[in-house]
Motif scaffolding. Sequence first.
Motif, PDB file in Angstrom:
ATOM      1  N   UNK A 156       0.879  -0.947  -0.264  1.00 31.96           N
ATOM      2  CA  UNK A 156       0.016  -0.205   0.245  1.00 31.96           C
ATOM      3  C   UNK A 156       1.108   1.225  -0.188  1.00 31.96           C
ATOM      4  N   UNK A 157       0.213   2.744  -0.648  1.00 30.00           N
ATOM      5  CA  UNK A 157       0.835   3.297  -0.519  1.00 30.00           C
ATOM      6  C   UNK A 157       0.166   4.059   0.925  1.00 30.00           C
ATOM      7  N   UNK A 158       1.471   4.818   1.823  1.00 30.31           N
ATOM      8  CA  UNK A 158       0.832   4.806   2.179  1.00 30.31           C
ATOM      9  C   UNK A 158       0.453   7.189   2.575  1.00 30.31           C
ATOM     10  N   UNK A 159      -0.752   7.453   3.105  1.00 28.29           N
ATOM     11  CA  UNK A 159      -1.208   8.760   2.759  1.00 28.29           C
ATOM     12  C   UNK A 159      -1.268   9.953   3.551  1.00 28.29           C
ATOM     13  N   UNK A 160      -1.263  10.478   3.506  1.00 29.93           N
ATOM     14  CA  UNK A 160      -1.372  12.410   4.487  1.00 29.93           C
ATOM     15  C   UNK A 160      -1.112  12.016   5.688  1.00 29.93           C
ATOM     16  N   UNK A 161      -0.883  12.983   5.942  1.00 28.28           N
ATOM     17  CA  UNK A 161      -0.193  12.754   7.521  1.00 28.28           C
ATOM     18  C   UNK A 161      -1.550  13.374   8.621  1.00 28.28           C
ATOM     19  N   UNK A 162      -1.917  12.949   9.372  1.00 28.94           N
ATOM     20  CA  UNK A 162      -2.937  13.187   9.952  1.00 28.94           C
ATOM     21  C   UNK A 162      -3.195  13.900  11.006  1.00 28.94           C
ATOM     22  N   UNK A 163      -1.646  14.177  11.807  1.00 27.64           N
ATOM     23  CA  UNK A 163      -1.488  14.425  12.973  1.00 27.64           C
ATOM     24  C   UNK A 163       0.329  14.520  13.569  1.00 27.64           C
ATOM     25  N   UNK A 164       0.399  14.677  14.637  1.00 23.73           N
ATOM     26  CA  UNK A 164       1.441  14.512  14.793  1.00 23.73           C
ATOM     27  C   UNK A 164       1.606  14.013  15.962  1.00 23.73           C
ATOM     28  N   UNK A 189       1.885  13.898  19.909  1.00 21.29           N
ATOM     29  CA  UNK A 189       2.039  14.902  21.286  1.00 21.29           C
ATOM     30  C   UNK A 189       0.433  16.519  20.763  1.00 21.29           C
ATOM     31  N   UNK A 190       0.231  16.330  19.637  1.00 21.89           N
ATOM     32  CA  UNK A 190      -0.913  17.201  19.023  1.00 21.89           C
ATOM     33  C   UNK A 190      -2.339  17.497  19.890  1.00 21.89           C
ATOM     34  N   UNK A 191      -2.512  16.123  19.940  1.00 19.54           N
ATOM     35  CA  UNK A 191      -3.720  15.851  20.886  1.00 19.54           C
ATOM     36  C   UNK A 191      -3.180  15.905  22.521  1.00 19.54           C
ATOM     37  N   UNK A 192      -2.235  16.640  22.357  1.00 22.80           N
ATOM     38  CA  UNK A 192      -2.499  17.849  24.367  1.00 22.80           C
ATOM     39  C   UNK A 192      -1.946  18.504  24.194  1.00 22.80           C
ATOM     40  N   UNK A 193      -1.543  19.651  22.696  1.00 23.81           N
ATOM     41  CA  UNK A 193      -0.827  20.406  22.579  1.00 23.81           C
ATOM     42  C   UNK A 193      -1.820  21.803  23.393  1.00 23.81           C
ATOM     43  N   UNK A 194      -1.396  22.549  24.133  1.00 19.82           N
ATOM     44  CA  UNK A 194      -2.363  24.186  24.017  1.00 19.82           C
ATOM     45  C   UNK A 194      -2.369  24.275  22.883  1.00 19.82           C
ATOM     46  N   UNK A 195      -3.308  25.132  22.267  1.00 19.78           N
ATOM     47  CA  UNK A 195      -4.133  26.045  21.447  1.00 19.78           C
ATOM     48  C   UNK A 195      -3.175  28.131  22.166  1.00 19.78           C
ATOM     49  N   UNK A 196      -2.874  28.627  21.018  1.00 22.03           N
ATOM     50  CA  UNK A 196      -2.914  29.489  21.383  1.00 22.03           C
ATOM     51  C   UNK A 196      -4.368  30.102  22.049  1.00 22.03           C
ATOM     52  N   UNK A 197      -4.121  30.947  22.565  1.00 19.95           N
ATOM     53  CA  UNK A 197      -5.652  31.736  23.130  1.00 19.95           C
ATOM     54  C   UNK A 197      -4.987  33.054  23.601  1.00 19.95           C
ATOM     55  N   UNK A 198      -5.974  33.928  23.862  1.00 21.02           N
ATOM     56  CA  UNK A 198      -5.394  35.365  23.747  1.00 21.02           C
ATOM     57  C   UNK A 198      -4.579  35.749  24.810  1.00 21.02           C
ATOM     58  N   UNK A 199      -4.367  36.889  25.040  1.00 24.18           N
ATOM     59  CA  UNK A 199      -2.882  37.414  25.467  1.00 24.18           C
ATOM     60  C   UNK A 199      -3.881  37.451  26.979  1.00 24.18           C
ATOM     61  N   UNK A 200      -4.002  37.591  28.726  1.00 19.97           N
ATOM     62  CA  UNK A 200      -4.031  38.126  29.344  1.00 19.97           C
ATOM     63  C   UNK A 200      -3.800  38.338  30.186  1.00 19.97           C
ATOM     64  N   UNK A 201      -3.934  39.922  30.184  1.00 14.10           N
ATOM     65  CA  UNK A 201      -3.227  40.540  31.466  1.00 14.10           C
ATOM     66  C   UNK A 201      -3.523  40.815  32.352  1.00 14.10           C
ATOM     67  N   UNK A 202      -2.648  41.560  34.099  1.00 11.37           N
ATOM     68  CA  UNK A 202      -3.528  41.821  34.467  1.00 11.37           C
ATOM     69  C   UNK A 202      -3.533  43.379  35.061  1.00 11.37           C
TER      70      UNK A 202
END
Length: 193
Positions: free
Chosen positions: A170-178, A180-193
């Motif tokens: 079989x031919x390998x298909x395209x990437x579907x993840x990498x 540690x991606x399941x636990x990687x933090x998503x960039x969010x808004x910067x919270x200032x104090x």
Amino acid sequence: MKKVIWPGSTQLAPVPAVLVGCGGPGAYNLITIAWAGTVCSKPPMLSISVRPERHSYGLIRESGEFTVNLPTVGQVKETDYCGVVSGADHDKFKETGFTPLAGSQVAAPLVAECPLGLECRVKQTLDLGSHTMFIAEIVAVQVSEEFINAEGRLELERAGLAAYVHGHYFELGGAIGHFGYSVRRKPGPVVRK
């Protein structure tokens, strides 16, 4: 999901279809192996399993060295050929058009046309039944320059590697993840104090 129970068998799939180079100058051989895998990171080690009646078995047992070469989808016909004819009767390099490439650390040949080749020295041999497992340290890696990007990262996903699933390639298909991606933090808004 309902399951059906079968007796124990070799159902792990997909697995890599690799070309194992063995022998020395003047007696080079190739064997196709589907039972290969990484077994350790430090030191880097892998295993291959070979039937004792195969011509390559004696070459590996005697020399204690071999190479593992990753073929592409475009090399599947030649890869299959190397698994069904015996090196005792055939010059597989000549008959497939593959070019033997000298190892930097081992006498066993690499396949010049494969995008990646691993040079290996046997550290342990396990007789398991129908197959003998050769556990080997990877002492050098040869990579085709075209798969190394400007930052020096290996982009083997661009090589078009083949996999083996229960008697079929079989031919390998395209990437579907990498990793540690399941636990990687998503960039969010910067919270200032």
